[in-house]
Write an enzyme that holds these catalytic residues in place. Structure first.
Site: not given
Length: 484
Positions: A217-219
């Site tokens: 995801g956004s990491v």
């Protein structure tokens, strides 16, 4: 000699010849392989008469052999068993399984070639054969903070020393008690082992380094940002498009933000602001602009695709080799077929913290003989230079903005500058999103880098993002290290 007797003699001679050949093969040719078979109970039982080496956290043995009053001579005992279960693994009638018990079985059992001369010395001096002791790199305070934070959450947490790669914490939940499968009551051990193996939550799987890998995801936007900054065409202050919805090419599908509305005024946002608010549309656009090759190359520099051992084998994290533009847009925000282990994402955070240099992770600091001499010790090794020091400095400031002004506020520590990135990873229609957080602190003198994942959003379910569930756990781990 009549014909029947002659034929019988030939048959008997052939049988004796076969017996001699088979005995020779078993005793000399196949002996090593047979002894090494995990189901060779005779060999396994003989090893119970030898004292296996200890596994230390600090100066405390978390795995050791204690004398027993039965035929097996020694009983393997695990202090604080569940807390270190995936670090130690276990040793039982089923052999050495999982963790350091399996990965360093030769050292712990004393059978390693590196201990050959010590075994010869034991033979002549009459000393009881004994395995070597493993001194781990774990920080018990950080390990306990991670375990407490994950308490009722299925997931994992890893902490690294950014400058060396030393693993400070490795926790996977659900965990198990190694003592339940290390006893000498074979029926009880078999029952407990079967229960662990059939448990749908898979407590024997070390989620921090393997199992079913997670979409980051956004990491993963930290990797996308690193790739963009490394082209020289972007800086932390570069203004990029950040509309509410991105119209993807080659498809009727659109890519929206995780929140309603654009990421900034006039549908524009700086790279720093885009990371702080976790702007999907901005990073998807940037990913398509820099291209798949740049993204894949950057991920590889952080360790994606590498086969490493710590010494347990780490499942390689992956970025798809072939992607069209819509797939690239999704991959740039850590979706599509991007998959990562928690230790890999901790390596991303540690690489940024360490001026762009990713260090090889390791769990064993030194191997100590029965006479307390150091047989071998681990020297920190550079794995790769993921980004230049200048790019690392920009990423550092961008990640600090995430914690100070963006989605990672729950990782703030009084008096300490913290850098981080939240992530909420979709992994199937109708399923609750995973909650991620990666971070390091202090941002100006990093001592610890952390990655935390809470499967299915942890206790908060669909309402969870990385900032709500995973960030507080990471904060506790960082505080535990900095308060030592």
């Amino acid at each position: 000699m009549n014909a029947p007797v002659r034929k019988l003699s030939l048959v008997v001679a052939a049988l004796f010849g076969s017996l001699l050949v088979s005995t020779t093969l078993i005793q000399y040719v196949f002996a090593a392989d047979l002894n090494a078979r995990p189901d060779n109970r005779r060999t396994l039982l003989s090893t119970y008469a030898r004292e296996r080496g200890e596994i230390l956290v600090g100066q405390t043995p978390v795995a050791r052999s204690v004398p027993s009053d039965d035929q097996f001579k020694f009983q393997r005992e695990y202090a604080q068993g569940p807390l270190y279960s995936h670090v130690t693994g276990f040793y039982s009638f089923y052999g050495a399984q999982g963790g350091l018990e399996q990965a360093e079985n030769a050292m712990l059992s004393g059978s390693s070639d590196k201990l050959f001369y010590r075994r010869i010395s034991d033979l002549f001096t009459g000393r009881r054969p004994q395995g070597a002791t493993l001194e781990t790199t774990l920080d018990p305070a950080v390990q306990e903070a991670a375990d407490e934070g994950l308490e009722d959450i299925r997931g994992a947490a890893v902490a690294l020393d950014p400058s060396t790669g030393a693993i400070l914490a490795m926790v996977s939940h659900p965990n198990f008690d190694p003592n339940d499968v290390a006893g000498h009551d074979l029926d009880e051990v078999a029952e407990n082992y079967e229960e662990l193996n059939t448990d749908s939550s898979r407590p024997l799987v070390n989620r921090s380094i393997g199992g079913d890998l997670y979409p980051p995801g956004s990491v993963f936007k930290v990797v996308t940002a690193a790739a963009a900054l490394s082209t020289g065409e972007y800086t932390e202050d570069t203004v990029v498009p950040g509309p509410a919805v991105l119209d993807l090419p080659q498809t009727d599908a659109d890519l929206p933000n995780a929140f309603d509305g654009p990421c900034g005024p006039n549908d524009e946002v700086t790279m720093t602001e885009a990371l702080a608010v976790s702007c999907n549309t901005a990073f998807a656009r940037v990913g398509m602009d820099i291209g798949a090759e740049a993204l894949q190359s950057q991920a590889a520099k952080f360790g994606f695709g590498d086969s490493i051992s710590v010494p347990m084998r780490v499942t390689p994290s992956t970025v798809p080799a072939e992607m069209n533009l819509p797939q690239l847009a999704q991959a740039s925000i850590g979706q599509y077929d991007v998959r990562a282990t928690p230790i890999q994402m901790a390596m991303v955070a540690a690489g940024v913290a360490n001026d762009g240099v990713v260090m090889q992770p390791y769990l064993v600091q030194s191997v100590i003989g029965s006479d307390l001499s150091v047989i071998e010790s681990t020297d920190p090794q550079e794995l790769s230079e993921a980004v230049t020091p200048d790019v690392a400095a920009q990423l550092n400031r961008m990640m600090v903005a995430v914690v100070e002004d963006g989605s990672g506020r729950r990782a703030q520590i009084d008096g300490v500058s913290v850098a981080g990135k939240t992530g909420t990873a979709q992994h199937g229609e109708g399923r609750k999103a995973h909650a991620w957080f990666i971070s390091f602190a202090p941002a100006d003198d990093p001592q610890i880098a952390v990655a935390v994942i809470a499967e299915d959003g942890g206790v908060a379910g669909n309402e969870a993002g990385g900032g709500a569930v995973a960030a507080p756990i990471a904060r506790q781990m960082m505080e535990a290290r900095l308060d030592r």
